[in-house]
Design an enzyme around this catalytic site. Structure first.
Site, short mmCIF file in Angstrom:
data_model
loop_
_atom_site.label_atom_id
_atom_site.label_comp_id
_atom_site.label_asym_id
_atom_site.label_seq_id
_atom_site.Cartn_x
_atom_site.Cartn_y
_atom_site.Cartn_z
N TRP A 103 -9.69 0.94 -0.40
CA TRP A 103 -8.38 0.78 0.23
C TRP A 103 -8.04 1.98 1.10
O TRP A 103 -7.46 1.82 2.18
CB TRP A 103 -7.29 0.47 -0.79
CG TRP A 103 -7.44 -0.93 -1.30
CD1 TRP A 103 -7.74 -1.31 -2.57
CD2 TRP A 103 -7.35 -2.15 -0.53
NE1 TRP A 103 -7.84 -2.68 -2.64
CE2 TRP A 103 -7.61 -3.22 -1.42
CE3 TRP A 103 -7.09 -2.43 0.81
CZ2 TRP A 103 -7.60 -4.55 -1.00
CZ3 TRP A 103 -7.08 -3.76 1.22
CH2 TRP A 103 -7.32 -4.80 0.33
N ASP A 173 0.26 4.27 -0.72
CA ASP A 173 0.04 2.84 -0.90
C ASP A 173 0.02 2.61 -2.42
O ASP A 173 -0.92 2.99 -3.10
CB ASP A 173 -1.30 2.44 -0.27
CG ASP A 173 -1.67 0.98 -0.52
OD1 ASP A 173 -0.91 0.27 -1.22
OD2 ASP A 173 -2.73 0.55 -0.01
N LYS A 197 0.60 -7.94 -6.81
CA LYS A 197 -0.19 -7.39 -7.91
C LYS A 197 0.69 -7.28 -9.16
O LYS A 197 0.35 -7.78 -10.21
CB LYS A 197 -0.75 -6.00 -7.56
CG LYS A 197 -1.42 -5.91 -6.19
CD LYS A 197 -2.76 -6.63 -6.14
CE LYS A 197 -3.27 -6.86 -4.73
NZ LYS A 197 -3.64 -5.68 -3.97
C1 LIG Z 1 -4.20 -5.60 -2.55
C2 LIG Z 1 -4.12 -4.26 -1.89
C3 LIG Z 1 -3.93 -4.13 -0.52
C4 LIG Z 1 -3.91 -5.31 0.42
O1 LIG Z 1 -2.73 -5.99 0.40
P1 LIG Z 1 -2.48 -7.19 1.44
O2 LIG Z 1 -1.30 -7.87 0.87
O3 LIG Z 1 -3.70 -8.05 1.46
O4 LIG Z 1 -2.21 -6.60 2.76
C5 LIG Z 1 -3.84 -2.85 0.00
N1 LIG Z 1 -3.88 -1.76 -0.79
C6 LIG Z 1 -4.06 -1.87 -2.12
C7 LIG Z 1 -4.12 -0.64 -2.95
C8 LIG Z 1 -4.18 -3.12 -2.72
O5 LIG Z 1 -4.37 -3.23 -4.04
#
Ligand SMILES: *Cc1c(COP(=O)(O)O)cnc(C)c1O
Length: 361
Positions: A103, A173, A197
């Site tokens: 990521w 993030d 998530k």
């Molecule tokens: C799932 C995830 C993403 C991607 O999210 P999207 O909704 O597909 O844009 C980005 N960063 C992390 C850490 C994730 O777990």
């Protein structure tokens, strides 16, 4: 009779059953309005109240200081990889990013479209099995911000500290560990997280941003992604993802009923502890991550003999344990055990793993 499985999907992920039941109950007629939340005007008093409730609860549970805005936007975390630099460069030429896995790499690639990227630290040489210790980071005091990924969903590596980066804003993030534990928001300039998530369905992205960082978006920034404009409009510059925001509100109600974020963290530690304890010193299964940096949310593990992977997954499926296949870049298995995964589910997984080991080890 509904048959629910234990769903270890990395995302979209399992949601608390109580939340789904309440959403089902309120589906056709929300609180006597005679409408589903999906059918409401986002500017009507019913939805304005739903939106305000979600924001209030999020602020209370997380302890968001008054000088931070909470935005409910669209575009997901991958969208934020572009939206953050468009808003936060503020005349600076470069961004510091700490590379801890898949990521972070996506963030690096996308940020490069807008700014020079300095990789302040990387665990690539360690195959992304740890968080690079803070003392080795090479930070640029002129960087626009320092970006981290608090939990690498694919590698199963998580920060168990908040790095001090001085006066430069820290951006995180937090897509895969947001609202899974208490954090000190005041140590961050900006936090973003997709909801799917830990917090609800796909479709809404939560952004928490310090007010002094607003109002400097690049002229090319789409208005819908200009944090300053969205903050002024209460996240309603465009039609917000109303259903997803409503669901986030229900999940936040559930977190509050569970005792808030300290209780969530205790439960999450207990669940992850069960899995890691079993993996520790096991010769049939292995987890490569440094013990101090192991994720409480995503637990990757491999079988000693990958030829058994298919049999493992088939047997798990038959036992009602689903979505355990690891990410294609890592292989093996991954159990995602977010807030809504019960201790019972993790116990069932460990029992299945023990049985499989006994039959094949
Ligand atoms: C799932 C995830 C993403 C991607 O999210 P999207 O909704 O597909 O844009 C980005 N960063 C992390 C850490 C994730 O777990």
């Amino acid at each position: 009779m509904t048959q629910r499985v234990f769903n270890f999907s990395p995302g979209p992920a399992t949601l608390p059953e109580e939340v789904l039941r309440r959403a089902a109950q309120e589906m056709l007629d929300w609180h006597g309005s005679g409408m589903s939340v999906m059918e409401m005007s986002h500017r009507g008093k019913e939805f304005v109240a739903i939106h305000a409730h979600a924001e209030r609860l999020l602020r209370d549970l997380l302890g968001v200081p008054e000088h931070y805005k909470v935005l409910f936007l669209q575009g997901g975390a991958i969208g934020e990889n572009a939206i953050v630099p468009m808003n936060l460069l503020r005349g600076h030429a470069s961004v510091d990013i700490v590379d801890t896995g898949e990521w972070s790499l996506k963030t690096i690639q996308e940020t490069r479209k807008y700014a020079h990227v300095n990789i302040a630290a990387s665990s690539a040489a360690k195959r992304y099995t740890c968080i690079p210790p803070r003392q080795g980071w090479r930070l640029d005091p002129d960087a626009a911000y320092v970006h981290i990924c608090s939990n690498e969903t694919i590698g199963g590596v998580q920060y168990h500290f908040t790095p001090d980066v001085g006066a430069v804003p820290l951006v995180a993030d937090m897509s895969s560990d947001f609202m899974s534990r208490p954090i000190d928001v005041s140590k961050f300039g900006l936090i973003y997280a997709g909801a799917q998530k830990n917090l609800g369905p796909a479709g809404v992205t939560i952004v928490i941003v310090r007010e002094d960082l607003l109002g400097h978006a690049l002229p090319i920034t789409p208005s819908a992604f200009d944090y300053g404009l969205q903050a002024q409009a209460d996240s309603m510059l465009n039609t917000p993802p109303t259903w997803a925001i409503y669901m986030v509100g229900l999940v936040l109600d559930w977190i509050q009923d569970q005792g808030g974020l300290a209780a969530m963290e205790r439960r999450n530690k207990e669940k992850a502890g069960l899995l890691y304890q079993y993996l520790e010193g096991n010769r049939f299964y292995a987890n490569p991550v440094a013990p101090a940096d192991r994720s409480l949310m995503n637990v990757p593990f491999t079988l000693r003999d990958p030829a058994l992977d298919d049999a493992f997954l088939k047997g798990a499926q038959a036992a009602g344990l689903v979505q355990l296949k690891g990410h294609r870049s890592v292989g093996g298995m991954r159990a995602s055990i977010y807030n809504a995964m019960s201790l019972e589910g993790v116990s069932a997984l460990v029992a299945y793993m023990k049985g499989f080991e006994a039959r094949h080890g």
